[in-house]
Design a protein around this motif. Structure first.
Motif, PDB file in Angstrom:
ATOM      1  N   PHE A  76       5.425   0.640  -5.612  1.00 60.96           N
ATOM      2  CA  PHE A  76       4.904  -0.674  -5.236  1.00 60.96           C
ATOM      3  C   PHE A  76       3.575  -0.464  -4.518  1.00 60.96           C
ATOM      4  O   PHE A  76       3.482  -0.544  -3.296  1.00 60.96           O
ATOM      5  CB  PHE A  76       5.917  -1.392  -4.350  1.00 60.96           C
ATOM      6  N   THR A  77       2.549  -0.159  -5.305  1.00 63.79           N
ATOM      7  CA  THR A  77       1.236   0.185  -4.746  1.00 63.79           C
ATOM      8  C   THR A  77       0.123  -0.661  -5.355  1.00 63.79           C
ATOM      9  O   THR A  77      -1.045  -0.310  -5.267  1.00 63.79           O
ATOM     10  CB  THR A  77       0.928   1.680  -4.970  1.00 63.79           C
ATOM     11  N   PHE A  78       0.470  -1.781  -5.951  1.00 66.35           N
ATOM     12  CA  PHE A  78      -0.533  -2.630  -6.583  1.00 66.35           C
ATOM     13  C   PHE A  78      -1.558  -3.115  -5.570  1.00 66.35           C
ATOM     14  O   PHE A  78      -1.211  -3.576  -4.482  1.00 66.35           O
ATOM     15  CB  PHE A  78       0.137  -3.829  -7.251  1.00 66.35           C
ATOM     16  N   PHE A  79      -2.837  -3.029  -5.923  1.00 65.64           N
ATOM     17  CA  PHE A  79      -3.949  -3.473  -5.073  1.00 65.64           C
ATOM     18  C   PHE A  79      -3.943  -2.805  -3.701  1.00 65.64           C
ATOM     19  O   PHE A  79      -4.388  -3.405  -2.717  1.00 65.64           O
ATOM     20  CB  PHE A  79      -3.905  -4.997  -4.902  1.00 65.64           C
ATOM     21  N   CYS A  80      -3.431  -1.586  -3.630  1.00 56.24           N
ATOM     22  CA  CYS A  80      -3.321  -0.935  -2.332  1.00 56.24           C
ATOM     23  C   CYS A  80      -4.553  -0.074  -2.062  1.00 56.24           C
ATOM     24  O   CYS A  80      -4.578   1.125  -2.339  1.00 56.24           O
ATOM     25  CB  CYS A  80      -2.057  -0.094  -2.239  1.00 56.24           C
ATOM     26  N   SER A  81      -5.559  -0.692  -1.510  1.00 54.88           N
ATOM     27  CA  SER A  81      -6.755   0.003  -1.050  1.00 54.88           C
ATOM     28  C   SER A  81      -7.091  -0.538   0.331  1.00 54.88           C
ATOM     29  O   SER A  81      -6.718  -1.662   0.686  1.00 54.88           O
ATOM     30  CB  SER A  81      -7.934  -0.224  -1.996  1.00 54.88           C
ATOM     31  N   ASP A  82      -7.787   0.258   1.133  1.00 56.68           N
ATOM     32  CA  ASP A  82      -8.168  -0.221   2.459  1.00 56.68           C
ATOM     33  C   ASP A  82      -9.045  -1.465   2.348  1.00 56.68           C
ATOM     34  O   ASP A  82      -8.987  -2.367   3.188  1.00 56.68           O
ATOM     35  CB  ASP A  82      -8.898   0.885   3.223  1.00 56.68           C
ATOM     36  N   GLU A  83      -9.852  -1.523   1.287  1.00 54.10           N
ATOM     37  CA  GLU A  83     -10.711  -2.681   1.056  1.00 54.10           C
ATOM     38  C   GLU A  83      -9.877  -3.940   0.853  1.00 54.10           C
ATOM     39  O   GLU A  83     -10.131  -4.985   1.458  1.00 54.10           O
ATOM     40  CB  GLU A  83     -11.574  -2.413  -0.174  1.00 54.10           C
ATOM     41  N   THR A 125      -2.816   1.031   6.571  1.00 57.75           N
ATOM     42  CA  THR A 125      -3.736   1.828   5.760  1.00 57.75           C
ATOM     43  C   THR A 125      -3.157   2.002   4.369  1.00 57.75           C
ATOM     44  O   THR A 125      -1.937   2.000   4.169  1.00 57.75           O
ATOM     45  CB  THR A 125      -3.968   3.222   6.371  1.00 57.75           C
ATOM     46  N   ALA A 126      -4.045   2.174   3.407  1.00 57.22           N
ATOM     47  CA  ALA A 126      -3.597   2.387   2.033  1.00 57.22           C
ATOM     48  C   ALA A 126      -2.769   3.660   1.927  1.00 57.22           C
ATOM     49  O   ALA A 126      -1.737   3.681   1.244  1.00 57.22           O
ATOM     50  CB  ALA A 126      -4.804   2.444   1.099  1.00 57.22           C
ATOM     51  N   ASP A 127      -3.198   4.721   2.574  1.00 59.02           N
ATOM     52  CA  ASP A 127      -2.463   5.982   2.498  1.00 59.02           C
ATOM     53  C   ASP A 127      -1.044   5.822   3.038  1.00 59.02           C
ATOM     54  O   ASP A 127      -0.078   6.344   2.465  1.00 59.02           O
ATOM     55  CB  ASP A 127      -3.192   7.076   3.280  1.00 59.02           C
ATOM     56  N   GLY A 128      -0.910   5.105   4.150  1.00 56.84           N
ATOM     57  CA  GLY A 128       0.416   4.913   4.735  1.00 56.84           C
ATOM     58  C   GLY A 128       1.334   4.114   3.833  1.00 56.84           C
ATOM     59  O   GLY A 128       2.513   4.451   3.659  1.00 56.84           O
ATOM     60  N   ILE A 129       0.798   3.053   3.234  1.00 59.21           N
ATOM     61  CA  ILE A 129       1.603   2.221   2.338  1.00 59.21           C
ATOM     62  C   ILE A 129       1.959   2.986   1.070  1.00 59.21           C
ATOM     63  O   ILE A 129       3.113   2.965   0.612  1.00 59.21           O
ATOM     64  CB  ILE A 129       0.851   0.926   1.987  1.00 59.21           C
ATOM     65  N   ASN A 130       0.990   3.683   0.493  1.00 64.76           N
ATOM     66  CA  ASN A 130       1.253   4.433  -0.737  1.00 64.76           C
ATOM     67  C   ASN A 130       2.312   5.504  -0.520  1.00 64.76           C
ATOM     68  O   ASN A 130       3.183   5.729  -1.379  1.00 64.76           O
ATOM     69  CB  ASN A 130      -0.033   5.070  -1.257  1.00 64.76           C
ATOM     70  N   ALA A 131       2.249   6.192   0.625  1.00 62.66           N
ATOM     71  CA  ALA A 131       3.246   7.227   0.921  1.00 62.66           C
ATOM     72  C   ALA A 131       4.641   6.615   1.034  1.00 62.66           C
ATOM     73  O   ALA A 131       5.617   7.148   0.490  1.00 62.66           O
ATOM     74  CB  ALA A 131       2.865   7.955   2.208  1.00 62.66           C
ATOM     75  N   ALA A 132       4.740   5.503   1.738  1.00 62.56           N
ATOM     76  CA  ALA A 132       6.032   4.835   1.872  1.00 62.56           C
ATOM     77  C   ALA A 132       6.532   4.338   0.520  1.00 62.56           C
ATOM     78  O   ALA A 132       7.730   4.418   0.222  1.00 62.56           O
ATOM     79  CB  ALA A 132       5.910   3.669   2.856  1.00 62.56           C
ATOM     80  N   ALA A 133       5.619   3.844  -0.314  1.00 59.59           N
ATOM     81  CA  ALA A 133       6.004   3.329  -1.630  1.00 59.59           C
ATOM     82  C   ALA A 133       6.598   4.415  -2.504  1.00 59.59           C
ATOM     83  O   ALA A 133       7.601   4.198  -3.203  1.00 59.59           O
ATOM     84  CB  ALA A 133       4.785   2.710  -2.316  1.00 59.59           C
ATOM     85  N   VAL A 134       5.995   5.597  -2.499  1.00 58.66           N
ATOM     86  CA  VAL A 134       6.523   6.704  -3.295  1.00 58.66           C
ATOM     87  C   VAL A 134       7.904   7.114  -2.787  1.00 58.66           C
ATOM     88  O   VAL A 134       8.836   7.336  -3.576  1.00 58.66           O
ATOM     89  CB  VAL A 134       5.563   7.908  -3.280  1.00 58.66           C
ATOM     90  N   LEU A 156      12.612   7.793 -13.798  1.00 59.22           N
ATOM     91  CA  LEU A 156      11.327   8.408 -13.523  1.00 59.22           C
ATOM     92  C   LEU A 156      10.566   7.553 -12.517  1.00 59.22           C
ATOM     93  O   LEU A 156      10.733   6.333 -12.460  1.00 59.22           O
ATOM     94  CB  LEU A 156      10.505   8.519 -14.805  1.00 59.22           C
ATOM     95  N   VAL A 157       9.705   8.196 -11.738  1.00 53.68           N
ATOM     96  CA  VAL A 157       8.846   7.482 -10.791  1.00 53.68           C
ATOM     97  C   VAL A 157       7.415   7.530 -11.308  1.00 53.68           C
ATOM     98  O   VAL A 157       6.868   8.602 -11.574  1.00 53.68           O
ATOM     99  CB  VAL A 157       8.923   8.098  -9.385  1.00 53.68           C
ATOM    100  N   ALA A 158       6.827   6.344 -11.460  1.00 55.12           N
ATOM    101  CA  ALA A 158       5.447   6.233 -11.922  1.00 55.12           C
ATOM    102  C   ALA A 158       4.551   5.848 -10.759  1.00 55.12           C
ATOM    103  O   ALA A 158       4.780   4.821 -10.114  1.00 55.12           O
ATOM    104  CB  ALA A 158       5.336   5.189 -13.026  1.00 55.12           C
ATOM    105  N   GLY A 159       3.542   6.655 -10.492  1.00 53.69           N
ATOM    106  CA  GLY A 159       2.554   6.307  -9.488  1.00 53.69           C
ATOM    107  C   GLY A 159       1.614   5.262 -10.052  1.00 53.69           C
ATOM    108  O   GLY A 159       0.878   5.526 -11.003  1.00 53.69           O
ATOM    109  N   SER A 160       1.632   4.065  -9.504  1.00 55.39           N
ATOM    110  CA  SER A 160       0.890   2.934 -10.059  1.00 55.39           C
ATOM    111  C   SER A 160      -0.528   2.873  -9.489  1.00 55.39           C
ATOM    112  O   SER A 160      -0.715   2.692  -8.287  1.00 55.39           O
ATOM    113  CB  SER A 160       1.629   1.626  -9.760  1.00 55.39           C
ATOM    114  N   VAL A 161      -1.512   3.010 -10.361  1.00 60.01           N
ATOM    115  CA  VAL A 161      -2.922   3.039  -9.978  1.00 60.01           C
ATOM    116  C   VAL A 161      -3.579   1.708 -10.327  1.00 60.01           C
ATOM    117  O   VAL A 161      -3.438   1.210 -11.439  1.00 60.01           O
ATOM    118  CB  VAL A 161      -3.656   4.191 -10.698  1.00 60.01           C
ATOM    119  N   THR A 196      -4.178  11.025  -4.367  1.00 64.94           N
ATOM    120  CA  THR A 196      -3.819  12.119  -3.454  1.00 64.94           C
ATOM    121  C   THR A 196      -2.355  12.041  -3.049  1.00 64.94           C
ATOM    122  O   THR A 196      -1.625  13.042  -3.076  1.00 64.94           O
ATOM    123  CB  THR A 196      -4.714  12.091  -2.205  1.00 64.94           C
ATOM    124  N   ILE A 197      -1.896  10.858  -2.671  1.00 62.89           N
ATOM    125  CA  ILE A 197      -0.501  10.684  -2.252  1.00 62.89           C
ATOM    126  C   ILE A 197       0.447  10.952  -3.417  1.00 62.89           C
ATOM    127  O   ILE A 197       1.473  11.626  -3.267  1.00 62.89           O
ATOM    128  CB  ILE A 197      -0.275   9.266  -1.706  1.00 62.89           C
TER     129      ILE A 197
END
Length: 371
Positions: free
Chosen positions: A68-75, A91-100, A113-118, A142-143
């Motif tokens: 669950f990382t849709f639109f997850c950027s600091d911007e 922060t985006a990094d914090g949310i992305n890490a928790a999402a994974v 399977l787990v898909a990293g959503s970009v 990176t995450i």
């Protein structure tokens, strides 16, 4: 010695992969995301809600759980507010890490399977050029690399040039890349044909290409047919995937209603246009017969819609989803004490039903007419 989980490409080579469904829209409807911002801070603020939705998709037959990382950027997170414009320190990094972590936790319950959503960058960022965009993609990646997702999935890219930039960056991670664009049959936002988009995504390094979101199944399948033809003519062997919108999105001949965002009812009054399970059964069968092997949904696709895909393709997959009774959901109606339910315990009843669709013509009687 533990048996290794089959990867995405191995599963696709053997048969059908069922994707999951809507996250950001569903989380907003459940009270855990903000319309307009459409960001996934719930991964930190409401992890149980995220975990539960993953689990519902898994129970209803999903082979893949997207982070669950849709639109997850600091911007993008700069738009998030709490109450009356009190900005949260996210922060985006914090949310992305928790999402994974959340996706991996639930995936282990059913071998998914787990898909990293970009996600794509903003128009402002895109205007800063290729290097700037690819650095932004690398921040997202990176995450995913550090935490070891099974594959990467790009989605909601409406510009094939940005799609190429993203794919070139994603392949650096060393896992399979699947990539989708929200394409109508007329092509991307700049008018590049659907066929060319598919070829360019494949040549950039994507092993799976397809269509997601914005358009309903009927329109999306028409685009997939164009993708398939383009790939075949280019001599490229690439898997196809489709994850359309869970709503009927246009009335024939009304140009301004071509996308969900242009509908007057978007986003708070879309329920009359929602797909039924029967619509999704038909969509899954048509997608499979067209040659698509990764079939899921995007905004508006609820867990019961994923169940419909898994039930429709149960014979091809060799199993029903965990939530389905033996023989399929319609069989369970025989348990009802209401006598007239008995005639509904066979698929023929539902297959021949023509429920209200929210559009003038049934979505699956014919593809949308050409422009």
């Amino acid at each position: 010695m533990a048996c290794l989980k089959k990867g995405l490409l191995e599963r696709l080579s053997e048969g059908v992969v069922v994707g999951d469904g809507s996250f950001i829209l569903t989380m907003e409807k459940r009270g855990y995301a903000t319309a307009g911002a459409w960001t996934p801070e719930a991964c930190i603020l409401h992890p149980d809600a995220v975990r539960q939705l993953h689990r519902e998709f898994l129970r209803n037959g999903a082979d893949v759980l997207q982070t669950f990382t849709f639109f997850c950027s600091d911007e993008q997170l700069a738009h998030v507010s709490d109450g009356i414009n009190n900005k949260r320190n996210l922060t985006a990094d914090g949310i992305n890490a928790a999402a994974v972590d959340l996706a991996k936790e639930v995936a282990q319950e059913g071998g998914a399977l787990v898909a990293g959503s970009v996600s794509p960058v903003s128009q402002v960022s895109f205007g800063k050029g290729k290097k700037y965009c690819q650095d932004a993609f690398r921040q997202q990646l990176t995450i995913f690399k550090d935490k070891g997702v099974d594959f990467l999935l790009g989605e909601f890219f409406n510009n094939v040039t940005e799609a190429e930039w993203a794919i070139e960056t994603m392949v650096e991670v060393g896992v399979p890349v699947a990539f989708t664009m929200p394409l109508p049959p007329s092509g991307d936002i700049l008018g590049v044909s659907v066929a060319e988009c598919a070829v360019r995504m494949a040549k950039a390094g994507a092993s799976v290409v397809g269509v997601n979101c914005i358009y309903d199944p009927a329109i999306s399948l028409k685009s997939i047919a164009l993708m398939k033809k383009g790939l075949e003519e280019a001599g490229l062997e690439t898997y196809l995937m489709v994850q359309p919108l869970g709503y009927h999105t246009q009335d024939p001949g009304i140009e301004k209603y071509r996308t969900y965002a242009a509908l007057p009812s978007w986003p708070f009054a879309m329920e009359p246009r929602a797909l039924t399970r029967i619509d999704v059964h038909r969509f899954a069968r048509e997608a499979y017969e067209l040659g698509v092997r990764y079939i899921g949904g995007c905004c508006g696709f609820e867990p019961h819609h994923i169940k419909a895909i898994a039930e429709e393709l149960a014979e091809e997959r060799g199993r029903l989803p965990p939530s389905a009774p033996v023989g399929g959901s319609w069989k369970s109606l025989g348990l009802s004490h209401i006598k007239y339910c008995s005639k509904k315990t066979n698929w023929e009843y539902w297959e021949n039903l023509k429920p209200t669709t929210g559009r003038e013509l049934d979505a699956f009687t014919e593809f949308m007419p050409d422009d």
